[in-house]
Structure formats: structure tokens, C-alpha cells
Design an enzyme around this catalytic site. Structure first.
Site, short mmCIF file in Angstrom:
data_model
loop_
_atom_site.label_atom_id
_atom_site.label_comp_id
_atom_site.label_asym_id
_atom_site.label_seq_id
_atom_site.Cartn_x
_atom_site.Cartn_y
_atom_site.Cartn_z
N GLU A 1 -40.12 -2.42 30.19
CA GLU A 1 -39.32 -1.65 29.07
C GLU A 1 -39.85 -0.52 28.78
O GLU A 1 -39.03 0.50 28.54
CB GLU A 1 -39.21 -2.66 27.85
CG GLU A 1 -38.35 -3.68 28.26
CD GLU A 1 -38.06 -4.73 27.15
OE1 GLU A 1 -37.13 -5.73 27.10
OE2 GLU A 1 -39.05 -4.88 26.20
N ALA B 1 -34.51 -4.64 20.46
CA ALA B 1 -35.79 -4.59 19.82
C ALA B 1 -35.85 -5.74 19.00
O ALA B 1 -35.01 -6.62 18.52
CB ALA B 1 -36.19 -3.47 19.08
C1 5RP Z 1 -37.29 -8.17 25.49
C2 5RP Z 1 -37.17 -7.29 24.43
C3 5RP Z 1 -35.98 -7.72 23.58
O1 5RP Z 1 -35.45 -6.34 23.65
C4 5RP Z 1 -36.36 -8.15 22.23
O2 5RP Z 1 -37.01 -9.48 22.54
C5 5RP Z 1 -35.09 -8.16 21.23
O3 5RP Z 1 -34.24 -9.46 22.00
P1 5RP Z 1 -32.93 -10.01 21.69
O4 5RP Z 1 -31.76 -8.83 21.94
O5 5RP Z 1 -32.65 -11.14 22.39
O6 5RP Z 1 -33.28 -10.34 20.17
O7 5RP Z 1 -37.96 -6.79 24.02
O8 5RP Z 1 -38.69 -7.88 25.92
#
Ligand code: 5RP
Length: 225
Positions: free
Chosen positions: A105, A85
Site C-alpha cells: 500500500e 485506513a
Molecule cells: C489493509 C489496510 C486497510 O485499508 C485498512 O485495514 C482498513 O480496512 P477496512 O476498510 O476493511 O476497515 O490498510 O492493509
């Protein structure tokens, strides 16, 4: 502990929660990638699972690690969905979609009995909104939606690649990143965005996460809904 180390630690911890025979949703992004790689090691050691991914990239990663990757046509219900997230706020309200996969998602999360979120401690905030809220938009509706989100005070900006080309999601839609600044009432903001015709989905995930694993200097802690 660096942020990358925290992501790896929490990804590994999440992979331990997967049991033999489970139907598992694979998330998207750098933390979810750590989880998928750790899960891939367990699959190589004999763990039997079936998976659906929330992006083409995670689907391909799962395949490359020898996982049984399916679609909802073959596997419409899941036991567990594990994903990262961008922000985790009060009540386990989330902002997601920094990686552009928010629509799939949210669909995968909705198909799972349990949604477990994995983050490093920098993602836990007292109020949502510092991270720009992604909103997925039908291409032809972009100018209409952009004006309406602006009039709601949400400051939308079309997501682009470094070379200036418009970013397109796996579903061939645009993303407007909304620099809200602060989202004191996420349900209200979600309802306002949803009322705009041409919006496909927004990155507020409310009342969906069952638990959040947070990795930081103290190790991994669990937040529950
Ligand atoms: C992708 C998402 C990811 O879960 C969110 O952006 C977190 O990414 P990361 O783990 O690279 O920080 O929602 O659409």
C-alpha cells in the site's frame, strides 16, 4: 447508517472520482473492496482505465471484474490511489495495515500523484494509536525486532490466524501489531521504528494522503491536507 452502508457509500463516491484514461491504484480491505466493485461497474459501462493493486486479493478482484490489472513493471506511475485506513488522525496522518498490505500500500501510494483515502466516520480520531500499529518484519529478524520494539515501549504482538499459524504478508514477511495506546508524535514514532534493522515497513502513513472521504450519518464529507 451501519458501518457497512457507510463503507459502500464512500466506496461509490470514490469510484465517481475516477476519469477515463486514468492509471488507478486499487487499495486493500473491506472499504477498498466496495470502491473496487463500484469501479468495476463503471468499467463494465465502458470506462477505460489501467490499474495496479496493493495486494494479490485486490488484483484478483479487479481481474474478476474485467479491469485491466497490471504491475509496476508495465505501469510504474499512477494518477490516483484510492484505499481505506484503520485510523485517520490530525494532518491526515494514517494508520494502515490492518489488512496486512501496508508495504505494498505504501509503495502504491508513493507511485501515485494523488492518494485519496476512504473511511467511515469511526476511523477519524483526535490522536493515532488506539488501533494497533502494524509493523512488517523480515522473518529471520523477528526475535531481534520484537525485543527492540518492546524496548521502545511499543508492545509488539506477532499477528496470527485464528488457527494459530503465523500471518504472512504477500511479500512473505511477518507482522508485529504494536499496541502503542497513543502516538502523540507520529513522525518520531515512525523514525524510531524505521531505525530498527529488520523492519521492512510500518503502518504510519504521514504526509501521504491528499484528501479523505468520510462517510457517516450526515453523508460524505471531505477532509483535506
Ligand atoms: C489493509 C489496510 C486497510 O485499508 C485498512 O485495514 C482498513 O480496512 P477496512 O476498510 O476493511 O476497515 O490498510 O492493509
Amino acid at each position: 447508517m451501519t458501518q457497512d452502508q457507510a463503507k459502500e457509500l464512500v466506496g461509490r463516491r470514490a469510484a465517481e472520482q475516477v476519469e477515463d484514461g486514468m492509471r488507478v491504484g486499487l487499495g486493500t480491505g473491506s472499504t477498498a473492496t466496495m470502491f473496487i466493485k463500484a469501479l468495476g461497474e463503471r468499467v463494465k459501462q465502458g470506462l477505460k482505465i489501467r490499474c495496479v493493486a496493493s495486494s494479490d486479493a485486490s488484483h484478483r478482484l479487479g481481474q474478476s471484474l474485467g479491469m485491466e490489472m497490471l504491475t509496476f513493471h508495465e505501469l510504474p506511475e499512477l494518477d490516483l490511489y484510492i484505499d481505506g485506513a484503520d485510523e485517520v488522525g490530525p494532518g491526515l496522518a494514517l494508520i494502515k495495515g490492518g489488512g496486512g498490505a501496508l508495504l505494498r500500500e505504501k509503495i502504491v501510494a508513493s507511485a501515485a500523484q494523488r492518494f485519496l483515502v476512504v473511511v467511515d466516520s469511526s476511523k477519524v480520531v483526535p490522536e493515532l494509536g488506539r488501533f494497533p500499529l502494524p509493523v512488517e518484519v523480515i522473518k529471520m529478524a523477528l526475535p531481534v525486532v520484537e525485543r527492540k520494539l518492546s524496548s521502545l515501549g511499543l508492545h509488539p504482538h506477532l499477528r496470527r490466524h485464528a488457527d494459530g499459524a503465523e500471518y504472512l504478508t504477500d511479500e512473505n514477511n511477518y507482522i508485529l501489531d504494536c499496541a502503542c495506546g497513543s502516538i502523540p508524535d507520529p513522525s518520531r514514532t515512525a523514525a524510531a521504528i524505521r531505525s530498527v534493522v529488520g523492519v521492512v515497513e510500518h503502518g504510519l502513513f504521514l504526509r501521504m494522503a491528499g484528501a479523505v472521504l468520510v462517510a457517516g450519518d450526515q453523508g460524505v464529507t471531505e477532509l483535506r491536507a
